[in-house]
Design a protein around this motif. Structure first.
Motif: not given
Ligand code: NAD
Length: 346
Positions: A141, A173-175, A194, A196, A199, A229-230, A253
């Motif tokens: 991603t 986060g992960n992405v 972020d 947290f 993270r 990416c949150a 998304n």
């Molecule tokens: P994740 O939960 O690992 O990371 C999200 C991060 O955002 C977390 O560290 C969280 O603490 C932080 N966060 C939450 N609210 C916040 C704010 N107000 N300000 C700053 N940081 C904040 O999720 P992910 O897997 O990295 O995915 C990130 C986004 O991408 C999500 O919206 C997910 O739906 C979308 N997405 C992910 C994938 C995938 O392969 N993981 C694929 C398509 C879409």
């Protein structure tokens, strides 16, 4: 919304109540994750599954995948209602559709839940590498988002080079973490936000040059590129009026709070917006690869195509003066319509 089939699943013994939404299967089986959520009502759950499954149709179509759009929701509190029996009963319902719907992990679900579902049906993807699946899709991603960002830079600056550009990544986060690696490697000036600290610490330990910024005050910062990416819906009246960036390209998304209003607002402000469902399709691409016999290199290669598709969408958006999300939607619809035609004539 033009759905083909909606399946209501109920089992009094396990307390299972679920809805499977199959939006469109013209291009292939409907693929999309299962979300477990304590919806306030069945109507709310239905609205969510209709909206999410439709979104998957567009994501698969614009990515050139032979997949349709589907999604499932399990109604209930993921912390209290889950059991092996409930997940396996749900798996049996998925199996009863004979492969027309393929499920995967989404909000509220764990790898363990997916293993239970997999005990009752083979129509599951996104399973761990140890079970023969593709494992964590986040690196794919992130690579797709990076490709979409480079195409956006080509559009905005005439060069895809991100070296020296100020990029704000919202969500470590992960992405977000994998995206930062690509950006730092290319010489971008990366800022990260972020809510947290752990993270943030994880990202900084790998990339000490990254600047940490206050997550509550990001939109007025001086930046060239904003990478959400949150969470979804961060592009709204308030944030767009503050943003002074040239590009928005991120993984979250549903970034546009209201597609029509805010897509148009970005166009009018001259901000290049890489449609979220196009550039974050790496996760879906990774799942698709599992269906063909998983190969990470091939998934990465397919994610690289996001560069060309993004550039085509952005060029067309500029030429026609239509918002980029609308161009991407139209391209997805055109592909489905063409494939429906060839199937009709077979
Ligand atoms: P994740 O939960 O690992 O990371 C999200 C991060 O955002 C977390 O560290 C969280 O603490 C932080 N966060 C939450 N609210 C916040 C704010 N107000 N300000 C700053 N940081 C904040 O999720 P992910 O897997 O990295 O995915 C990130 C986004 O991408 C999500 O919206 C997910 O739906 C979308 N997405 C992910 C994938 C995938 O392969 N993981 C694929 C398509 C879409």
């Amino acid at each position: 919304m033009g759905h083909e089939q909606i399946v209501f699943c109920q089992d009094p013994y396990t307390g299972l109540k679920a809805i499977i939404g199959i939006h469109n299967t013209v291009l292939g089986p409907a693929l999309g994750g299962t979300r477990m959520w304590a919806y306030a009502s069945e109507a709310e759950a239905l609205t969510d599954v209709l909206r999410l499954s439709r979104g998957m149709t567009y994501k698969a179509a614009i990515s050139g995948l032979n997949l349709g759009g589907g999604k499932a929701v399990i109604i209930g509190d993921a912390r209290t209602l889950k059991s092996e029996a409930l997940m396996r009963r749900f798996g049996a319902f998925v199996d009863s559709l004979g492969g027309k719907y393929i499920t995967a992990e989404d909000v509220g679900m764990t790898t363990k839940d997916m293993e239970y579902i997999n005990m009752e049906t083979d129509h599951v993807v996104g399973i761990p590498e140890t079970l023969g699946g593709g494992g964590d899709p986040s690196p794919v991603t992130a690579y797709g988002v990076y490709m979409g960002m480079k195409a956006s830079a080509k559009m905005a600056y005439g060069s895809e080079d991100l070296g020296g550009k100020y990029v704000l990544v919202q969500g470590a986060g992960n992405v977000g973490g994998y995206l930062v690696n690509h950006l730092v490697e290319e010489g971008a000036k990366v800022m990260i936000a972020d809510i947290f600290q752990d993270r943030i610490d994880r990202v900084i330990s790998q990339n000490p040059s990254v600047e940490v910024v206050d997550p509550n005050n990001i939109f007025s910062l001086k930046m060239d590129i904003y990478a959400p990416c949150a969470l979804g819906a961060t592009l709204n009246d308030d944030s767009i009026s503050k943003l002074s960036c040239q590009i928005i390209a991120g993984a979250a998304n549903n970034q546009l709070a209201q597609e029509e209003v805010h897509g148009k607002m970005l166009l009018d402000r001259g901000i290049v917006y890489a449609p979220d469902f196009l550039i974050n399709a790496g996760g879906l691409i990774n799942c698709y690869s599992e269906l063909e016999g998983y190969n990470r290199d091939r998934a990465m290669q397919q994610a690289e195509n996001i560069y060309d598709t993004t550039l085509t969408v952005l060029n067309e958006s500029s030429k026609s003066n239509k918002p980029s999300y609308q161009i991407a939607n139209e391209m997805a619809e055109a592909r489905i319509e063409k494939m429906a035609q060839i199937h009709r004539s077979l």
